[in-house]
Design a protein around this motif. Sequence first.
Motif, mmCIF file in Angstrom:
data_model
loop_
_atom_site.group_PDB
_atom_site.id
_atom_site.type_symbol
_atom_site.label_atom_id
_atom_site.label_comp_id
_atom_site.label_asym_id
_atom_site.label_seq_id
_atom_site.Cartn_x
_atom_site.Cartn_y
_atom_site.Cartn_z
ATOM 1 N N ALA A 54 19.386 44.613 22.423
ATOM 2 C CA ALA A 54 18.881 43.940 21.224
ATOM 3 C C ALA A 54 17.633 44.604 20.669
ATOM 4 N N ILE A 55 16.932 45.396 21.480
ATOM 5 C CA ILE A 55 15.708 46.054 21.009
ATOM 6 C C ILE A 55 15.814 47.571 21.105
ATOM 7 N N HIS B 133 7.379 55.940 22.779
ATOM 8 C CA HIS B 133 6.446 55.250 23.668
ATOM 9 C C HIS B 133 5.798 54.032 23.003
ATOM 10 N N ALA B 134 5.821 54.005 21.683
ATOM 11 C CA ALA B 134 5.224 52.863 20.973
ATOM 12 C C ALA B 134 6.177 51.680 20.871
ATOM 13 N N THR B 135 7.446 51.877 21.238
ATOM 14 C CA THR B 135 8.429 50.824 21.032
ATOM 15 C C THR B 135 8.430 49.803 22.169
ATOM 16 N N ARG B 136 8.887 48.641 21.830
ATOM 17 C CA ARG B 136 9.070 47.593 22.838
ATOM 18 C C ARG B 136 10.143 48.003 23.844
ATOM 19 N N TYR B 137 11.147 48.711 23.366
ATOM 20 C CA TYR B 137 12.226 49.205 24.232
ATOM 21 C C TYR B 137 11.655 50.091 25.341
ATOM 22 N N ILE C 198 10.510 43.245 13.929
ATOM 23 C CA ILE C 198 10.945 44.641 13.824
ATOM 24 C C ILE C 198 9.780 45.572 14.124
ATOM 25 N N ALA C 199 8.594 45.235 13.627
ATOM 26 C CA ALA C 199 7.410 46.055 13.902
ATOM 27 C C ALA C 199 7.155 46.134 15.397
ATOM 28 N N GLU C 200 7.329 45.014 16.098
ATOM 29 C CA GLU C 200 7.117 45.006 17.545
ATOM 30 C C GLU C 200 8.175 45.839 18.256
ATOM 31 N N ILE C 201 9.416 45.720 17.815
ATOM 32 C CA ILE C 201 10.502 46.481 18.433
ATOM 33 C C ILE C 201 10.276 47.986 18.274
ATOM 34 N N LEU C 202 9.915 48.401 17.074
ATOM 35 C CA LEU C 202 9.781 49.830 16.775
ATOM 36 C C LEU C 202 8.412 50.390 17.122
ATOM 37 N N VAL D 157 31.780 51.652 24.153
ATOM 38 C CA VAL D 157 32.019 51.177 22.795
ATOM 39 C C VAL D 157 30.895 50.224 22.440
ATOM 40 N N SER D 158 30.232 50.457 21.307
ATOM 41 C CA SER D 158 29.109 49.627 20.875
ATOM 42 C C SER D 158 29.415 49.010 19.522
ATOM 43 N N THR D 159 28.730 47.916 19.220
ATOM 44 C CA THR D 159 28.852 47.290 17.910
ATOM 45 C C THR D 159 27.489 47.246 17.254
ATOM 46 N N MET D 160 27.483 47.027 15.950
ATOM 47 C CA MET D 160 26.218 46.986 15.217
ATOM 48 C C MET D 160 25.384 45.774 15.609
ATOM 49 N N THR D 161 25.998 44.800 16.299
ATOM 50 C CA THR D 161 25.254 43.636 16.756
ATOM 51 C C THR D 161 24.693 43.827 18.158
ATOM 52 N N GLY D 162 24.854 45.034 18.728
ATOM 53 C CA GLY D 162 24.242 45.320 20.015
ATOM 54 C C GLY D 162 25.077 44.958 21.216
ATOM 55 N N LYS D 163 26.388 44.844 21.056
ATOM 56 C CA LYS D 163 27.261 44.606 22.195
ATOM 57 C C LYS D 163 27.844 45.928 22.665
ATOM 58 N N VAL D 164 27.938 46.107 23.976
ATOM 59 C CA VAL D 164 28.456 47.359 24.526
ATOM 60 C C VAL D 164 29.486 47.054 25.601
ATOM 61 N N SER D 165 30.589 47.786 25.552
ATOM 62 C CA SER D 165 31.583 47.740 26.616
ATOM 63 C C SER D 165 31.643 49.133 27.227
#
Length: 343
Positions: free
Chosen positions: A44-45, A73-77, A296-300, A18-26
Amino acid sequence: MLARLCEAIGGKRGALGVSTMTGKVSIAALHGLTWSAEDDRSLAINPFLPLVMVQPIDRALVASRDYGLEALHATRYYREYVRPRGLRDLIGYRVTDEGDTFGNWVLITGEDRDVLTPAEIAGVELVAPHIRRAVEISQVLGAQRIAADSYRAALDEIDAAVLIIDGQSRPTYANPRAEREVAGGAVLRLQDGRVRGASDAAERALRRAAGEDARRPGGIEASLVGADGEERLLFAVGLDIGGAGEGADWPTLLVLRTPRDDTRNPVAIAARSFGLTPAQVQVLAFLTQGHTPDGIAEILGVSVATVRSHLADLFAKSGTSRQAELVGRTLSLASPLRPPGQL
């Protein structure tokens, strides 16, 4: 089934949660790679969460096919999470929607194999509706599983009142929202240790839920008006645990929700209302989490100019002119029954 699917494609991890729009996952179920603090920090990223949030139920989101490996591959993630773990591709699905909380499952492959093939994707897509159905009907539960902390945690995250009652209508499980609903007594109440209807209509629905109707495929659903004047939808299904069989004293799963619960995800509402593209959804989702255009630019893994271009389109589509106004307009789309971010 999750484990078999993961093994069938040579996956490194299969996960249902279960995930939330704020990035929490159970996490409710996990196969393969264990879940660690690094997984939590990476949320978060994660550029896929905003997309899965608005993805139609049972439609696959495939990293290599729908996002593109070059973009990934360009993302920070990718730099901080995917590459260090030797991961390559993923296929994910959204299976439930509880406002700003959504159920999803994902299969992740590693660098020991190529990207997912069209045949593999098609095979997984055939199974997806059955997994969703299993989640909807049983919430991945049987009486033995309810005792497991991971499943209890997953149910606790769901923003709907979820109860399980035994054959005598005694509650054996209630998530936090169900406890509040029963305490409020608008539709259901506790009397002599048993769950009862607060009205004649609610009591009739409970009797149907405890009878044979709830054991038929799909269970039952009833529309009820509570003492507070609000409409509720009561869904019930009998849980045949351990092959109890015909005539057995089955426990019953009850889910009580308002018709407006599905409107509480402001980013998803904005995506529908404003006709946003996937890239615009990503930018908006990260904006609502407090990220700056540079962040956001760095994340994406895109230029700041690209993010600002998406921002300009978001302003035009939403009728706003500043970031704060855009975020405020987006969050205002959520139902006033619950403050944004409250689970």
